[in-house]
Scaffold this active site. Structure first.
Site, PDB file in Angstrom:
ATOM      1  N   GLU A  88     -22.835  75.551 -28.812  1.00 18.77           N
ATOM      2  CA  GLU A  88     -21.428  75.787 -28.651  1.00 18.77           C
ATOM      3  C   GLU A  88     -20.758  75.197 -27.342  1.00 18.77           C
ATOM      4  O   GLU A  88     -21.619  74.701 -26.460  1.00 18.77           O
ATOM      5  CB  GLU A  88     -21.447  77.447 -28.349  1.00 18.77           C
TER       6      GLU A  88
ATOM      7  N   CYS B 291     -16.775  73.255 -21.258  1.00 21.28           N
ATOM      8  CA  CYS B 291     -18.050  73.326 -20.745  1.00 21.28           C
ATOM      9  C   CYS B 291     -18.913  72.905 -21.892  1.00 21.28           C
ATOM     10  O   CYS B 291     -18.720  73.352 -23.247  1.00 21.28           O
ATOM     11  CB  CYS B 291     -18.506  74.699 -20.496  1.00 21.28           C
TER      12      CYS B 291
ATOM     13  N   CYS C  11     -33.059  75.843 -24.795  1.00 20.54           N
ATOM     14  CA  CYS C  11     -33.321  75.408 -23.331  1.00 20.54           C
ATOM     15  C   CYS C  11     -34.690  75.938 -22.907  1.00 20.54           C
ATOM     16  O   CYS C  11     -35.023  77.067 -23.264  1.00 20.54           O
ATOM     17  CB  CYS C  11     -32.466  76.015 -22.302  1.00 20.54           C
TER      18      CYS C  11
ATOM     19  N   CYS D  51     -34.997  80.582 -17.696  1.00 23.61           N
ATOM     20  CA  CYS D  51     -34.487  81.417 -16.601  1.00 23.61           C
ATOM     21  C   CYS D  51     -34.439  82.791 -17.340  1.00 23.61           C
ATOM     22  O   CYS D  51     -33.801  83.072 -18.337  1.00 23.61           O
ATOM     23  CB  CYS D  51     -33.268  80.864 -16.272  1.00 23.61           C
TER      24      CYS D  51
ATOM     25  N   CYS E 258     -30.707  84.483 -18.524  1.00 26.63           N
ATOM     26  CA  CYS E 258     -29.696  83.434 -19.205  1.00 26.63           C
ATOM     27  C   CYS E 258     -30.043  83.534 -20.870  1.00 26.63           C
ATOM     28  O   CYS E 258     -31.277  83.501 -21.297  1.00 26.63           O
ATOM     29  CB  CYS E 258     -29.857  81.867 -18.904  1.00 26.63           C
TER      30      CYS E 258
ATOM     31  N   SER F 217     -28.157  75.062  -9.712  1.00 26.48           N
ATOM     32  CA  SER F 217     -28.164  76.507  -9.991  1.00 26.48           C
ATOM     33  C   SER F 217     -29.498  76.919  -8.992  1.00 26.48           C
ATOM     34  O   SER F 217     -30.490  76.673  -9.063  1.00 26.48           O
ATOM     35  CB  SER F 217     -28.385  76.841 -11.384  1.00 26.48           C
TER      36      SER F 217
ATOM     37  N   ASN G 103     -22.545  87.257 -16.441  1.00 24.38           N
ATOM     38  CA  ASN G 103     -22.002  87.967 -17.686  1.00 24.38           C
ATOM     39  C   ASN G 103     -23.372  88.632 -18.609  1.00 24.38           C
ATOM     40  O   ASN G 103     -24.094  87.820 -18.773  1.00 24.38           O
ATOM     41  CB  ASN G 103     -21.814  86.814 -18.662  1.00 24.38           C
TER      42      ASN G 103
ATOM     43  N   CYS H  59     -22.695  81.423 -21.516  1.00 23.15           N
ATOM     44  CA  CYS H  59     -23.224  80.154 -22.181  1.00 23.15           C
ATOM     45  C   CYS H  59     -24.187  80.757 -23.228  1.00 23.15           C
ATOM     46  O   CYS H  59     -25.321  81.460 -22.727  1.00 23.15           O
ATOM     47  CB  CYS H  59     -23.833  79.331 -21.444  1.00 23.15           C
TER      48      CYS H  59
END
Ligand code: SAH
Ligand code: SF4
Length: 357
Positions: free
Chosen positions: A90, A103, A110, A114, A117, A215, A291, A334
């Site tokens: 996305e 973005c 990934c 984390c 996330c 980050s 978020n 994300c």
């Protein structure tokens, strides 16, 4: 077959030369690709039929197809794409007063894991190619073309760790930035990394004008290792060493991203610790409202608490901003749309299997 979006200007010149053509053909081809934005070689009317046939033999166009688009009340738009081998990814279009920003995702899933996330919920399936990254940008730019608007900014902050896919990311950015490509200014392009130290050093040596964001999310090793497993491989001392090298080589400010997680990393003590950690460096902090992600159980810090954190950093002399929230009504974190789609597909598959049984 290879997508033509994979080819940088220089690579395309080499290709042209290998065909026995003049290099300036590439000027024409890039004009059609990135200024006219056509996706049909036969529309490239100033190229000979033979040239067009050669191009057709070697290249395709955008390797992504749009699966779904979601528009939030503030104009933030999420695009869910499918790759040729069926993977989902996305991109998000954000509308700011200073321009339109995309973005971009750099990997399918990934591996950094984390703990807050959505992207870290699925293991990395594979790296995205340059064409798949540029393909996201081209899709969104073509949407904007309908309104006569242009993408002015790129942030590589979608799913994936860009420095775990370094060469393809740098190649994609080259075309986005190139005068004969999309001509997006280098200072309008930002790459965000979770802190892969050797790649930060490599990037520092490249003397790029792109922005670098790191980050951070925690001011000490104990907490950072809990939130971000990468910190075990590259703890703060090493990370800050790379940051120092970057500053020395580039004399450019870099950004530290810091998500505020309620009761986890957002106390006044954390703010003071963060100020002490960052004081020696040419940088500023971007505080990010969290978020929430269904699976993770973290909560966002309240606006009032965030302001307190902000004030402490300010008083301590650290440059700081609070990121505005975008598209919170459409799962803008994300990777969330992708996770939902994957879940839906899994459920559909299970149902189909139940029917068969
Ligand atoms: N892998 C890179 C780039 C992609 S993540 C990185 O980690 O920097 C881009 C940014 O979004 C990171 O700062 C990341 O920590 C942040 N992020 C991840 N999940 C989030 C969430 N649920 N809410 C807000 N920010 C999030
Ligand atoms: Fe990967 Fe970045 Fe998410 Fe960490 S925050 S899991 S590095 S995408």
């Amino acid at each position: 077959m290879r997508s033509i979006y994979d080819m940088s200007y220089e690579q395309m010149e080499d290709w042209a030369v290998s065909k026995g053509w003049k290099k300036f053909r590439v000027q024409q081809i890039f004009q059609w690709l990135y200024k006219e934005r056509v996706e049909d070689f036969d529309l490239m009317s100033n190229l000979s039929k033979a040239t067009r046939e050669e191009l057709k033999k070697d290249f395709t166009f955008n390797p992504l197809t749009l699966v779904r688009k979601q528009v939030a009340s503030d104009g933030t738009t999420k695009f869910l794409f499918r790759t040729e081998d069926g993977a989902l990814l996305e991109s998000v279009l954000m509308v700011f007063d200073y321009g339109n920003s995309i973005c971009v995702s750099s990997q399918v899933g990934c591996n950094m894991g984390c703990s807050f996330c959505a992207s870290g919920l699925t293991k990395k399936q594979r790296d995205l190619t340059s064409a798949e990254m540029l393909g996201q940008v081209m899709h969104v730019q073509k949407e904007l073309d309908k309104k006569g608007e242009r993408l002015s900014h790129i942030v590589v902050m979608g799913t994936g760790e860009p420095f775990d896919n370094y060469d393809a990311v740098m190649n994609f950015i080259k075309t986005a930035n190139h005068d004969r490509g999309l001509a997006i200014g280098s200072r309008h392009i930002t790459i965000s990394t979770s802190g892969i130290v050797p790649k930060i050093k490599e990037f520092a040596k490249g003397h790029y004008q792109y922005n670098l964001a790191i980050s951070l999310h925690a001011p000490n090793d104990e907490l950072r290792s809990k939130l971000m497993p990468i910190n075990k491989a590259y703890p703060l001392k090493e990370l800050m060493g790379a940051v120092e090298e970057y500053s020395r080589e580039n004399n450019r400010k870099l950004t530290f991203e810091y998500i505020l997680l309620k009761g986890v990393n957002d106390t006044p003590e954390h703010a003071h610790q963060l100020a002490n950690l960052l004081r020696p460096y040419l940088c500023y902090v971007n505080l990010i409202p969290y978020n929430s992600v269904d699976e993770h159980g973290f909560q966002s810090t309240s606006r009032a608490e965030a302001m307190k954190f902000y004030d402490i950093l300010k008083k301590e002399g650290i440059g700081v901003t609070i990121r505005k929230e975008h598209g919170s009504d459409i799962d803008a974190a994300c990777g969330q749309l992708r996770i939902k789609e994957l879940r839906k597909e899994k459920e559909a598959k299970q149902k189909a299997q139940e029917k068969v049984a």
